[in-house]
Design a protein around this motif. Structure first.
Motif, PDB file in Angstrom:
ATOM      1  N   MET A  99       0.820  -1.211   0.000  1.00 38.77           N
ATOM      2  CA  MET A  99       0.000   0.000   0.000  1.00 38.77           C
ATOM      3  C   MET A  99       0.857   1.267   0.000  1.00 38.77           C
ATOM      4  O   MET A  99       0.566   2.253  -0.670  1.00 38.77           O
ATOM      5  CB  MET A  99      -0.911   0.000   1.237  1.00 38.77           C
ATOM      6  CG  MET A  99      -1.890   1.169   1.257  1.00 38.77           C
ATOM      7  SD  MET A  99      -3.031   1.133  -0.149  1.00 38.77           S
ATOM      8  CE  MET A  99      -3.910   2.668   0.092  1.00 38.77           C
ATOM      9  N   GLU A 100       1.947   1.233   0.797  1.00 40.61           N
ATOM     10  CA  GLU A 100       2.839   2.392   0.880  1.00 40.61           C
ATOM     11  C   GLU A 100       3.441   2.722  -0.486  1.00 40.61           C
ATOM     12  O   GLU A 100       3.577   3.897  -0.855  1.00 40.61           O
ATOM     13  CB  GLU A 100       3.951   2.137   1.900  1.00 40.61           C
ATOM     14  CG  GLU A 100       3.478   2.031   3.345  1.00 40.61           C
ATOM     15  CD  GLU A 100       3.011   0.629   3.685  1.00 40.61           C
ATOM     16  OE1 GLU A 100       2.985  -0.230   2.764  1.00 40.61           O
ATOM     17  OE2 GLU A 100       2.653   0.386   4.857  1.00 40.61           O
TER      18      GLU A 100
ATOM     19  N   LEU B 279      13.484   1.062   1.078  1.00 39.05           N
ATOM     20  CA  LEU B 279      12.691   0.471   2.145  1.00 39.05           C
ATOM     21  C   LEU B 279      11.653  -0.501   1.597  1.00 39.05           C
ATOM     22  O   LEU B 279      11.414  -1.572   2.180  1.00 39.05           O
ATOM     23  CB  LEU B 279      12.004   1.585   2.938  1.00 39.05           C
ATOM     24  CG  LEU B 279      11.213   1.180   4.185  1.00 39.05           C
ATOM     25  CD1 LEU B 279      12.146   0.598   5.247  1.00 39.05           C
ATOM     26  CD2 LEU B 279      10.446   2.382   4.740  1.00 39.05           C
ATOM     27  N   TYR B 280      11.058  -0.154   0.450  1.00 42.09           N
ATOM     28  CA  TYR B 280      10.000  -0.991  -0.136  1.00 42.09           C
ATOM     29  C   TYR B 280      10.519  -1.900  -1.258  1.00 42.09           C
ATOM     30  O   TYR B 280       9.729  -2.487  -1.979  1.00 42.09           O
ATOM     31  CB  TYR B 280       8.872  -0.101  -0.670  1.00 42.09           C
ATOM     32  CG  TYR B 280       8.296   0.815   0.379  1.00 42.09           C
ATOM     33  CD1 TYR B 280       7.980   0.334   1.651  1.00 42.09           C
ATOM     34  CD2 TYR B 280       8.092   2.154   0.115  1.00 42.09           C
ATOM     35  CE1 TYR B 280       7.461   1.168   2.625  1.00 42.09           C
ATOM     36  CE2 TYR B 280       7.569   3.007   1.081  1.00 42.09           C
ATOM     37  CZ  TYR B 280       7.261   2.512   2.332  1.00 42.09           C
ATOM     38  OH  TYR B 280       6.751   3.348   3.302  1.00 42.09           O
ATOM     39  N   GLU B 281      11.863  -1.970  -1.411  1.00 40.71           N
ATOM     40  CA  GLU B 281      12.510  -2.895  -2.348  1.00 40.71           C
ATOM     41  C   GLU B 281      11.975  -2.719  -3.781  1.00 40.71           C
ATOM     42  O   GLU B 281      11.603  -3.687  -4.453  1.00 40.71           O
ATOM     43  CB  GLU B 281      12.328  -4.344  -1.876  1.00 40.71           C
ATOM     44  CG  GLU B 281      12.938  -4.596  -0.506  1.00 40.71           C
ATOM     45  CD  GLU B 281      12.739  -6.030  -0.031  1.00 40.71           C
ATOM     46  OE1 GLU B 281      11.785  -6.687  -0.512  1.00 40.71           O
ATOM     47  OE2 GLU B 281      13.529  -6.487   0.803  1.00 40.71           O
TER      48      GLU B 281
ATOM     49  N   GLY C 262      12.817  -5.544 -11.016  1.00 41.86           N
ATOM     50  CA  GLY C 262      13.565  -6.639 -11.625  1.00 41.86           C
ATOM     51  C   GLY C 262      12.713  -7.871 -11.840  1.00 41.86           C
ATOM     52  O   GLY C 262      12.808  -8.534 -12.885  1.00 41.86           O
ATOM     53  N   ASP C 263      11.863  -8.179 -10.864  1.00 38.42           N
ATOM     54  CA  ASP C 263      10.964  -9.330 -11.010  1.00 38.42           C
ATOM     55  C   ASP C 263       9.988  -9.121 -12.161  1.00 38.42           C
ATOM     56  O   ASP C 263       9.712 -10.055 -12.938  1.00 38.42           O
ATOM     57  CB  ASP C 263      10.189  -9.563  -9.711  1.00 38.42           C
ATOM     58  CG  ASP C 263      11.080 -10.081  -8.594  1.00 38.42           C
ATOM     59  OD1 ASP C 263      12.161 -10.613  -8.914  1.00 38.42           O
ATOM     60  OD2 ASP C 263      10.699  -9.944  -7.409  1.00 38.42           O
TER      61      ASP C 263
ATOM     62  N   THR D   2      18.332   5.654 -11.248  1.00 34.19           N
ATOM     63  CA  THR D   2      19.594   4.912 -11.102  1.00 34.19           C
ATOM     64  C   THR D   2      19.505   3.815 -10.033  1.00 34.19           C
ATOM     65  O   THR D   2      19.892   2.666 -10.292  1.00 34.19           O
ATOM     66  CB  THR D   2      20.764   5.864 -10.805  1.00 34.19           C
ATOM     67  OG1 THR D   2      20.934   6.759 -11.904  1.00 34.19           O
ATOM     68  CG2 THR D   2      22.059   5.087 -10.591  1.00 34.19           C
ATOM     69  N   PRO D   3      19.000   4.115  -8.821  1.00 33.35           N
ATOM     70  CA  PRO D   3      18.917   3.033  -7.814  1.00 33.35           C
ATOM     71  C   PRO D   3      17.976   1.907  -8.219  1.00 33.35           C
ATOM     72  O   PRO D   3      18.104   0.787  -7.708  1.00 33.35           O
ATOM     73  CB  PRO D   3      18.384   3.767  -6.566  1.00 33.35           C
ATOM     74  CG  PRO D   3      18.681   5.205  -6.787  1.00 33.35           C
ATOM     75  CD  PRO D   3      18.568   5.407  -8.259  1.00 33.35           C
ATOM     76  N   ILE D   4      17.033   2.183  -9.103  1.00 29.47           N
ATOM     77  CA  ILE D   4      16.087   1.141  -9.528  1.00 29.47           C
ATOM     78  C   ILE D   4      16.689   0.266 -10.619  1.00 29.47           C
ATOM     79  O   ILE D   4      16.692  -0.966 -10.526  1.00 29.47           O
ATOM     80  CB  ILE D   4      14.773   1.773 -10.041  1.00 29.47           C
ATOM     81  CG1 ILE D   4      14.072   2.541  -8.918  1.00 29.47           C
ATOM     82  CG2 ILE D   4      13.839   0.691 -10.599  1.00 29.47           C
ATOM     83  CD1 ILE D   4      12.843   3.296  -9.376  1.00 29.47           C
ATOM     84  N   PHE D   5      17.211   0.917 -11.673  1.00 30.68           N
ATOM     85  CA  PHE D   5      17.592   0.167 -12.874  1.00 30.68           C
ATOM     86  C   PHE D   5      19.059  -0.256 -12.925  1.00 30.68           C
ATOM     87  O   PHE D   5      19.399  -1.189 -13.648  1.00 30.68           O
ATOM     88  CB  PHE D   5      17.243   0.982 -14.124  1.00 30.68           C
ATOM     89  CG  PHE D   5      15.771   1.185 -14.302  1.00 30.68           C
ATOM     90  CD1 PHE D   5      14.950   0.111 -14.599  1.00 30.68           C
ATOM     91  CD2 PHE D   5      15.196   2.436 -14.160  1.00 30.68           C
ATOM     92  CE1 PHE D   5      13.584   0.280 -14.759  1.00 30.68           C
ATOM     93  CE2 PHE D   5      13.830   2.623 -14.313  1.00 30.68           C
ATOM     94  CZ  PHE D   5      13.013   1.535 -14.613  1.00 30.68           C
ATOM     95  N   LEU D   6      19.930   0.403 -12.177  1.00 33.16           N
ATOM     96  CA  LEU D   6      21.342  -0.007 -12.197  1.00 33.16           C
ATOM     97  C   LEU D   6      21.528  -1.439 -11.692  1.00 33.16           C
ATOM     98  O   LEU D   6      22.228  -2.232 -12.345  1.00 33.16           O
ATOM     99  CB  LEU D   6      22.193   0.975 -11.390  1.00 33.16           C
ATOM    100  CG  LEU D   6      23.681   0.616 -11.279  1.00 33.16           C
ATOM    101  CD1 LEU D   6      24.324   0.481 -12.654  1.00 33.16           C
ATOM    102  CD2 LEU D   6      24.424   1.665 -10.433  1.00 33.16           C
TER     103      LEU D   6
END
Length: 430
Positions: A1-2, A295-297, A303-304, A341-345
């Protein structure tokens, strides 16, 4: 939800027309309040994001670019480019590409590049009978090479957004070949359109004039060599190189070229302060955003999702390019780098891409977004200078888009374009 609240509020604020920096910050605040975390987390994350020594390079590089823009360096670079390639079919268009590349090297900013080159080249091309849409498209697209040059503050932002996984020096060296590829692709596009429209060729002024204009432009162009040689030799760090760039630019424009006036100096300083403030605000609020994404990965979640579409690296890289392009159409370049960058790198690295190569991919994608509505900063500046609507320019933009996408594909699928020079000059191993 967050995570839903974080994404929904962010895009909701953007739809309402809230500036990107405030949309990022407000969405992070809404999520933190919903989560019940202490409000102090907001300020802690903002301060930790901005309180990094390496960020000192950003105001210095921005100030150096503004000094180059207001110090008369552009005129000498334009003359050199015109003498070099002005005799080819559509010579002024070709000159424009070369001039934008050279000035991008000393300014490090696509917006400064299109402002300086556009003010000189677009009226000149219109006067010589070139169509306005052609003049604007050539200028706005060729100016994007500034994002890849050693003086680009966006490289610093990417290196820090990558969380220390990439060397700033390696990034600076890595940008040179992609910048050359981008320039060559733009030259091909400019020439093809010039031939199709029957634009004339200029006259070659002779090698003596070429060497004379090269000597006049050389002091300005030396800044790239000074930064590269200083970093690679270990004389100074990337942060110190930015301060050296400012010092050299002040000496160059005040005492060598003698083209800088006091009013222009104050204007350049004011513009640099404004730009730096905007960038640091983006960095601060994006640090909050990155904290929540960690925090919420979000990176694992993204990636999944991509792995369900395909496990082939080439397809994953293509999906990343498409997503970055779409995000870049309505987000500022710095914001896109800081958030994405933190998501896709991690996803790209898992698929086998080096973080330095991913940096080049990220910068080209973000630069492409600078020339795409609704944000399209460089395009708006170019259209304003040319006195033409964005719609009219977009109707003939395809050849230039194709050139940019071709350069992006080279960088995405041929690692050597990004990694050969860092390995050769710095022994980079990735």
């Amino acid at each position: 939800m967050e995570l839903i609240i974080l994404g929904a509020t962010f895009f909701g604020f953007l739809v309402l027309g809230v500036p990107v920096a405030f949309a990022i910050g407000l969405s992070a605040i809404c999520t933190i309040l919903y989560e019940g975390l202490p409000v102090a987390v907001i300020f802690q994350q903002m301060m930790s994001g901005m309180n990094i020594f390496s960020f000192l390079a950003i105001p210095f590089f921005v100030f150096s670019g503004e000094l180059m823009l207001h110090g008369g360096v552009a005129d000498k670079i334009v003359q050199l480019a015109k003498n070099l390639v002005g005799h080819i079919r559509g010579g002024l268009g070709m000159s424009n590409v070369v001039a934008c590349t050279l000035f991008g090297g000393v300014s490090g900013s696509p917006v400064a590049d299109v402002s300086a080159m556009g003010a000189v080249m677009i009226p000149m091309m219109k006067k010589e009978g070139f169509d306005t849409d052609y003049a604007v498209n050539v200028t706005t697209h060729a100016s994007l090479v500034g994002a890849l040059m050693p003086t680009s503050h966006n490289m610093i932002i990417y290196a820090l957004a990558a969380g220390g996984k990439v060397s700033i020096g390696a990034l600076i060296a890595a940008g040179l070949l992609p910048a050359l590829v981008l320039m060559l692709c733009m030259l091909v596009a400019a020439y093809a359109v010039a031939v199709k429209r029957g634009y004339p060729a200029g006259k070659f002024p002779g090698w003596a004039e070429v060497f004379r204009s090269f000597a006049a432009a050389l002091p300005g162009l030396l800044i790239v060599g000074i930064i590269l040689s200083g970093i690679l030799s270990g004389v100074f760090t990337a942060t110190e190189s930015a301060a050296v760039a400012v010092t050299y630019t002040i000496v160059l424009t005040f005492f060598i070229y003698r083209t800088m006036t006091w009013n222009n100096f104050l204007h350049a300083a004011a513009k640099a302060v404004k730009t730096t403030g905007v960038v640091l605000l983006l960095i601060g609020v994006s640090t909050m955003f990155q904290y929540l994404m960690g925090l919420y990965e979000v990176a694992d979640f993204a990636g999944d999702l991509m792995s369900r579409v395909s496990t082939q690296p080439w397809m994953i890289f293509l999906l990343i390019n498409i997503i970055l392009f779409l995000l870049g159409t309505f987000m500022d370049m710095a914001a896109t780098i800081l958030i994405c960058t933190p998501i896709f790198l991690p996803i790209a690295m898992k698929a086998g891409m080096d973080p330095v190569q991913f940096g080049m991919l990220m910068l080209i994608n973000c630069a492409l977004g600078l020339n795409t509505p609704p944000v399209g900063t460089t395009q708006f500046v170019g259209c304003a200078i040319g006195g033409i609507s964005v719609g009219a320019v977009m109707r003939t933009i395809l050849p230039f888009y194709a050139a940019l996408i071709a350069a992006l594909m080279f960088v995405t699928y041929v690692p050597a374009f990004s990694l050969w020079l860092p390995r050769l000059l710095m022994g980079y191993r990735g």
